[in-house]
Design a protein around this motif. Structure first.
Motif, PDB file in Angstrom:
ATOM      1  N   PRO A 115       0.824  -1.217   0.000  1.00 54.18           N
ATOM      2  CA  PRO A 115       0.000   0.000   0.000  1.00 54.18           C
ATOM      3  C   PRO A 115       0.848   1.252   0.000  1.00 54.18           C
ATOM      4  N   ASP A 116       0.337   2.288  -0.641  1.00 56.59           N
ATOM      5  CA  ASP A 116       1.032   3.565  -0.742  1.00 56.59           C
ATOM      6  C   ASP A 116       0.860   4.327   0.562  1.00 56.59           C
ATOM      7  N   VAL A 117       1.717   4.002   1.542  1.00 56.76           N
ATOM      8  CA  VAL A 117       1.586   4.594   2.874  1.00 56.76           C
ATOM      9  C   VAL A 117       2.890   5.240   3.285  1.00 56.76           C
ATOM     10  N   ASP A 118       2.803   6.025   4.344  1.00 58.23           N
ATOM     11  CA  ASP A 118       3.986   6.680   4.879  1.00 58.23           C
ATOM     12  C   ASP A 118       4.617   5.818   5.949  1.00 58.23           C
ATOM     13  N   ILE A 119       5.947   5.923   6.082  1.00 60.25           N
ATOM     14  CA  ILE A 119       6.678   5.142   7.060  1.00 60.25           C
ATOM     15  C   ILE A 119       7.100   6.054   8.205  1.00 60.25           C
ATOM     16  N   ASP A 120       7.772   5.471   9.199  1.00 59.13           N
ATOM     17  CA  ASP A 120       8.275   6.272  10.307  1.00 59.13           C
ATOM     18  C   ASP A 120       9.289   7.283   9.793  1.00 59.13           C
ATOM     19  N   LEU A 121       9.151   8.539  10.189  1.00 57.26           N
ATOM     20  CA  LEU A 121      10.016   9.582   9.700  1.00 57.26           C
ATOM     21  C   LEU A 121      11.017   9.985  10.757  1.00 57.26           C
ATOM     22  N   ASP A 122      12.031  10.712  10.298  1.00 60.68           N
ATOM     23  CA  ASP A 122      13.068  11.205  11.183  1.00 60.68           C
ATOM     24  C   ASP A 122      12.450  12.105  12.240  1.00 60.68           C
ATOM     25  N   SER A 123      12.888  11.964  13.462  1.00 58.25           N
ATOM     26  CA  SER A 123      12.285  12.709  14.572  1.00 58.25           C
ATOM     27  C   SER A 123      12.559  14.207  14.477  1.00 58.25           C
ATOM     28  N   ASP A 124      13.578  14.619  13.681  1.00 53.24           N
ATOM     29  CA  ASP A 124      13.882  16.031  13.553  1.00 53.24           C
ATOM     30  C   ASP A 124      12.970  16.734  12.565  1.00 53.24           C
ATOM     31  N   LEU A 125      12.118  15.993  11.867  1.00 55.11           N
ATOM     32  CA  LEU A 125      11.285  16.587  10.823  1.00 55.11           C
ATOM     33  C   LEU A 125       9.958  17.033  11.412  1.00 55.11           C
ATOM     34  N   ASN A 126       9.736  18.328  11.455  1.00 55.02           N
ATOM     35  CA  ASN A 126       8.477  18.874  11.951  1.00 55.02           C
ATOM     36  C   ASN A 126       7.618  19.270  10.769  1.00 55.02           C
ATOM     37  N   LEU A 127       6.897  18.314  10.226  1.00 59.98           N
ATOM     38  CA  LEU A 127       6.029  18.564   9.089  1.00 59.98           C
ATOM     39  C   LEU A 127       4.593  18.289   9.495  1.00 59.98           C
ATOM     40  N   ALA A 128       3.677  18.843   8.733  1.00 60.71           N
ATOM     41  CA  ALA A 128       2.266  18.649   9.054  1.00 60.71           C
ATOM     42  C   ALA A 128       1.801  17.276   8.645  1.00 60.71           C
ATOM     43  N   ASP A 129       0.810  16.772   9.370  1.00 61.43           N
ATOM     44  CA  ASP A 129       0.103  15.554   8.985  1.00 61.43           C
ATOM     45  C   ASP A 129       1.019  14.353   8.859  1.00 61.43           C
ATOM     46  N   THR A 130       1.811  14.084   9.899  1.00 59.65           N
ATOM     47  CA  THR A 130       2.677  12.918   9.873  1.00 59.65           C
ATOM     48  C   THR A 130       2.171  11.810  10.787  1.00 59.65           C
ATOM     49  N   THR A 131       0.968  11.971  11.309  1.00 54.78           N
ATOM     50  CA  THR A 131       0.406  10.932  12.160  1.00 54.78           C
ATOM     51  C   THR A 131       0.094   9.697  11.330  1.00 54.78           C
ATOM     52  N   PRO A 132       0.647   8.530  11.694  1.00 47.65           N
ATOM     53  CA  PRO A 132       0.413   7.357  10.878  1.00 47.65           C
ATOM     54  C   PRO A 132      -1.042   6.921  10.905  1.00 47.65           C
ATOM     55  N   GLY A 133      -1.536   6.475   9.747  1.00 45.25           N
ATOM     56  CA  GLY A 133      -2.889   5.977   9.660  1.00 45.25           C
ATOM     57  C   GLY A 133      -2.957   4.510  10.014  1.00 45.25           C
ATOM     58  N   PHE A 134      -4.136   3.922   9.772  1.00 42.66           N
ATOM     59  CA  PHE A 134      -4.331   2.523  10.141  1.00 42.66           C
ATOM     60  C   PHE A 134      -3.391   1.603   9.367  1.00 42.66           C
ATOM     61  N   ILE A 135      -3.302   1.816   8.038  1.00 40.23           N
ATOM     62  CA  ILE A 135      -2.446   0.945   7.229  1.00 40.23           C
ATOM     63  C   ILE A 135      -0.985   1.124   7.615  1.00 40.23           C
ATOM     64  N   ASP A 136      -0.590   2.385   7.871  1.00 39.91           N
ATOM     65  CA  ASP A 136       0.778   2.644   8.330  1.00 39.91           C
ATOM     66  C   ASP A 136       1.082   1.837   9.594  1.00 39.91           C
ATOM     67  N   SER A 137       0.125   1.867  10.524  1.00 40.78           N
ATOM     68  CA  SER A 137       0.321   1.180  11.803  1.00 40.78           C
ATOM     69  C   SER A 137       0.426  -0.321  11.621  1.00 40.78           C
ATOM     70  N   VAL A 138      -0.415  -0.867  10.735  1.00 41.20           N
ATOM     71  CA  VAL A 138      -0.377  -2.303  10.480  1.00 41.20           C
ATOM     72  C   VAL A 138       0.958  -2.698   9.874  1.00 41.20           C
ATOM     73  N   MET A 139       1.413  -1.925   8.868  1.00 43.48           N
ATOM     74  CA  MET A 139       2.690  -2.237   8.234  1.00 43.48           C
ATOM     75  C   MET A 139       3.842  -2.135   9.218  1.00 43.48           C
ATOM     76  N   SER A 140       3.776  -1.124  10.081  1.00 43.56           N
ATOM     77  CA  SER A 140       4.826  -0.959  11.083  1.00 43.56           C
ATOM     78  C   SER A 140       4.798  -2.106  12.087  1.00 43.56           C
ATOM     79  N   MET A 141       3.586  -2.505  12.507  1.00 40.02           N
ATOM     80  CA  MET A 141       3.441  -3.579  13.482  1.00 40.02           C
ATOM     81  C   MET A 141       4.007  -4.889  12.947  1.00 40.02           C
TER      82      MET A 141
END
Length: 224
Positions: A46-72
């Motif tokens: 799936p076209d999802v976002d992954i965990d990002l660098d902690s120094d990056l303060n960008l908007a809307d980086t909260t992982p969604g459901f699919i992101d969480s599943v892939m990370s889990m």
């Protein structure tokens, strides 16, 4: 043992086991001959976002459901074909031995639909554990100790997620050492969206580990 394997209630697990053996053999042969017949599977994630660098303060980086599943499940950290092979193996083994144990205790087996659902749930934590092991033992061409500034001016290919000016995606880039490295990239210009498979030019670095990219308008650069 044979009776348990051939029971109608175990049909789905037998199919899974046969697929495991087939794909495992093909993948083993392809490694020897230097081919990647299942490389396309990584593009099916799936076209999802992954965990990002902690120094990056960008908007809307909260992982969604699919992101969480892939990370889990630690999906995307190893070639997907290995994860798929592992899933087929674990699913079939859990299902077959679960049905065998149930038959020994009660003299009956679950309907294949119920049994496959239970096996699927049990397989997920095992898959996460297995992916973690594969991530450590499989050969990797990433994370060599070279200066990050050497990536600027090189081509990057997005492998996970979509990159915008505000949101990062994971991309692979071949460094001067000839090895493949994985970095986070964002679009250099507002309004741009780059997706999986896009070949982009790294033009700068926003923060440590976060690079800015633009469209590649020079086809010769894609040959590097």
């Amino acid at each position: 043992m044979i009776e348990n394997l051939l029971a109608p209630e175990n049909g789905v697990f037998l199919v899974s086991l046969c697929l495991f053996l087939l794909i495992f053999v093909i993948q083993a042969v392809s490694v020897v001959v230097g081919m990647e017949p299942f490389g396309f599977l990584d593009s099916l994630l799936p076209d999802v976002d992954i965990d990002l660098d902690s120094d990056l303060n960008l908007a809307d980086t909260t992982p969604g459901f699919i992101d969480s599943v892939m990370s889990m499940l630690k999906l995307g950290r190893v070639p997907f074909v290995f994860t798929f092979i592992l899933f087929l193996f674990l699913f079939s083994v859990v299902g077959l031995y679960g049905q065998m144990a149930l038959f020994e205790l009660s003299g009956s087996r679950l309907h294949w639909f119920l049994a496959s659902g239970g096996a699927f749930v049990v397989t997920l934590p095992l898959l996460r554990f297995g992916n973690g092991i594969l991530e450590k033992v499989l050969p990797k061409d990433e994370t060599a100790a070279i200066s990050a500034s050497t990536f600027i001016g090189r081509m990057a290919t997005i492998v996970i997620g979509s990159a915008t000016h505000e949101r990062a995606a994971e991309a692979k880039v071949v460094g001067p050492d000839g090895k493949t490295h994985y970095v986070n990239v964002v679009a250099d210009n507002e309004g741009k969206v780059f997706t999986q498979g896009d070949h982009l030019l790294i033009v700068g670095r926003r923060t440590e580990g976060i690079f800015t990219v633009i469209e590649n308008k020079n086809p010769l650069l894609e040959e590097q």
